[in-house]
Design an enzyme around this catalytic site. Structure first.
Site: not given
Ligand code: SAT
Ligand code: MN
Length: 590
Positions: A80, A208, A217, A237, A259, A261, A286, A375
């Site tokens: 991101r 991405y 998000k 989140h 993110s 963790c 998530d 990912r």
């Molecule tokens: O790329 S994402 O934002 O979906 C993954 C994350 O940072 O939690």
């Molecule tokens: Mn996330």
């Protein structure tokens, strides 16, 4: 308008608004073809095949990883981009100091300039999707227009995508509009813009996940958090996990972590062998949409239908369920390859990488073989511990909310907030060391309230006010806890083993919820004594356990003054209840 040849049955009668919007985007972006996605397996199979033919996707070893593919993103497009992500509200103060802001008219002009003619030679895909079970009153729909077939395939795994969503949109007459183009993938021409007042997203120049899968998000957190504030719910989140105790009680817990963790690992936790009788199932990994129920409790749904998880570190010891889950029908992004075409990543004890995530012969001098933010995308139905309750339109009732961060020191293994408003302070105080999920320096501590710093679509001060108001509507609120799985000793070693052993900490929380477990009061909240935790079969020394459960008042006075300085940037918009909680904590620490 050209439509895809395989659409055999007519799409549901389009609402005028949808048709007009798609037509206006077509005129702006000038694609060669328009493809309305219906979400069938055959459609996704054909798109996948097409990408394999064009070389954008690579089939992985089909004997070992049936139905699995590898996608390599542009090396400058692997995470991101928070500095290029904007919330465009009419009033700058509504976006708050926690967001980059641009005037909506200026932002539209800038984005429309980028989108003009950008789909020439490409196909425009119309991707209708529903966030949440299709029959849930809490679900919300959107349409993403994109020129990336990779995005379409991801959206098919991550959401309820296709015809049924379009039917719901036609019935409801409202949807979130998302416009996405990979553009030239030029980091200088990359923006992720949100217009919450118009329920609109415009994203250009990145393929991405968090920048391009607009249901995730962008919609389910930034736009939805705004909608939730207006409508009286919460878009968070948070993972959602179901826990059945040996006594046969079932509890649902929501947990917010920044993110990368370990949210997916906690959502798919495997109980240690020394804790027989526990059963853990996943609702979500998530995002949680949370509503006050008629019974005075909070009820949560997972708006997503799949997982977009961090690959490195996944192995049979850390997360056997995830390891099994991603061996079929999984889309890998930016992992390495073994000689025989199997995916490979750091943390696997078997196999050897020969090709790195950029497609080069593997050379340790170039860094890790798999990108640290590589990912997997996989349907939730592939999870062997997917709870049927994840499809329940009413959602699940929450017993507890957990906040957590990645901290070498300061935060103990676990503590419990004194009440809801104190819990809001605990959530607002979350701080964490940064990870590879966002572009930028890794490992520096930053404030990340409720793990929403990159995702709250409006002013944090208003968001905390909304949290406090939500609490006043609950006669039976969940208890609020804070955890830190990442505390280290003076030599830099982790004090706590994490993963399945985290269940010991959650078991204590659930006993607190039912009034059975002991605790001691500290200035920051209630902590378990070592004897309050189930440590049978746990391989951690008594000294380490005591250190994990220590609160150092000097460090915490510093923490409180950091928090005060952090809140100051929000001025007098910060709710007085939150300031009062901070003052009370300072007094307890004095
Ligand atoms: O790329 S994402 O934002 O979906 C993954 C994350 O940072 O939690
Ligand atoms: Mn996330």
């Amino acid at each position: 308008m050209a439509t895809a040849p395989h659409l055999l049955t007519p799409l549901p009668k389009l609402s005028r608004e949808v048709a007009d919007w798609v037509e206006s985007v077509r005129q702006l972006t000038q694609p060669d073809a328009v493809h309305w996605c219906e979400g069938s397996e055959e459609e996704i199979r054909q798109l996948t095949e097409q990408l394999v033919q064009s070389g954008e996707l690579m089939k992985l070893n089909q004997e070992q990883f049936p139905g699995c593919h590898l996608y390599r993103s542009h090396p400058s497009d692997v995470a991101r981009v928070e500095h290029l992500t904007y919330v465009c509200t009419r009033s700058k103060d509504d976006a708050g100091p926690n967001n980059n802001w641009m005037d909506p008219a200026e932002a539209h002009a800038k984005m429309d300039g980028l989108f003009r003619g950008c789909m020439r030679g490409r196909t425009l895909y119309v991707v209708p999707y529903c966030m949440g079970p299709l029959d849930s009153p809490y679900a919300r729909c959107g349409i993403e227009i994109t020129d990336s077939a990779y995005v379409v395939i991801n959206m098919a795994l991550m959401t309820r995508m296709g015809r049924a969503a379009l039917e719901r949109i036609a019935r409801e007459g409202t949807f979130v509009r998302g416009l996405h183009s990979i553009g030239e993938l030029d980091p200088e021409r990359r923006f992720i813009m949100h217009f919450p007042e118009e329920l609109t997203i415009k994203s250009y120049g990145s393929g991405y996940g968090g920048n391009a899968l607009l249901g995730k998000k962008c919609h389910a957190l930034r736009i939805a958090s705004w909608q939730a504030r207006d409508e009286g719910w919460l878009a968070e989140h948070m993972l959602l996990v179901e826990l059945k105790s040996p006594r046969g009680e079932t509890h649902y817990v929501a947990a917010a972590f920044p993110s990368a963790c370990g949210k997916t690992n906690l959502a798919m936790l495997i109980p240690p062998a020394s804790m027989p009788g526990w059963e853990v199932s996943t609702i979500g990994d998530d995002i949680a949409w949370i509503h006050p129920g008629p019974d005075g409790r909070l009820w949560a749904i997972n708006p997503e239908a799949g997982y977009f998880g961090v690959v490195p570190g996944t192995n049979p010891e850390t997360n056997r369920n995830a390891y099994e889950m991603i061996r079929r029908d999984t889309l890998f992004t930016n992992v390495a390859l073994t000689e025989d075409g199997q995916p490979w990543w750091e943390g696997l004890s078997t196999g050897k990488p020969v090709i790195d995530w950029q497609g080069r012969p593997y050379d340790p001098a170039n860094g890790p073989a798999a990108h640290p933010n590589s990912r997997f995308t996989v349907s939730a139905r592939r999870n062997p511990r997917y709870s049927p309750r994840a499809e329940d339109p009413r959602g699940v009732p929450l017993s507890a909310i957990i906040f957590g961060g990645r901290r070498r020191s300061v935060a103990p293994l676990v503590y419990e907030a004194r009440d809801w408003n104190h819990g809001v302070l605990v959530g607002a105080s979350v701080a964490s060391e940064t990870t590879a999920a966002a572009v930028g320096q890794v490992g520096v501590v930053r404030r990340d309230p409720m793990a929403m710093q990159p995702f709250c679509g409006y002013n944090f001060a208003d968001y905390w006010r909304h949290w406090i108001a939500m609490g006043s509507r609950l006669t039976n609120p969940p208890r609020i806890f804070h955890v830190n799985w990442f505390r280290r000793d003076a030599q830099g070693n982790f004090l706590w083993p994490g993963f399945g052993e985290n269940l010991r900490v959650i078991a204590w929380m659930l006993e607190r919820c039912t009034g059975k477990a002991g605790a001691v009061e500290s200035p920051i909240g209630y902590l378990p004594r070592v004897e309050d935790l189930d440590t049978q079969g746990l391989n951690v020394s008594g000294d380490a356990l005591r250190e994990l459960l220590t609160v150092d008042p000097a460090l915490w006075r510093k923490e409180a003054s950091d928090m005060r300085a952090y809140l100051a940037q929000f001025g007098n918009r910060v709710p007085k209840e939150l300031v009062a909680e901070l003052e009370k904590m300072e007094q307890r620490l004095a």
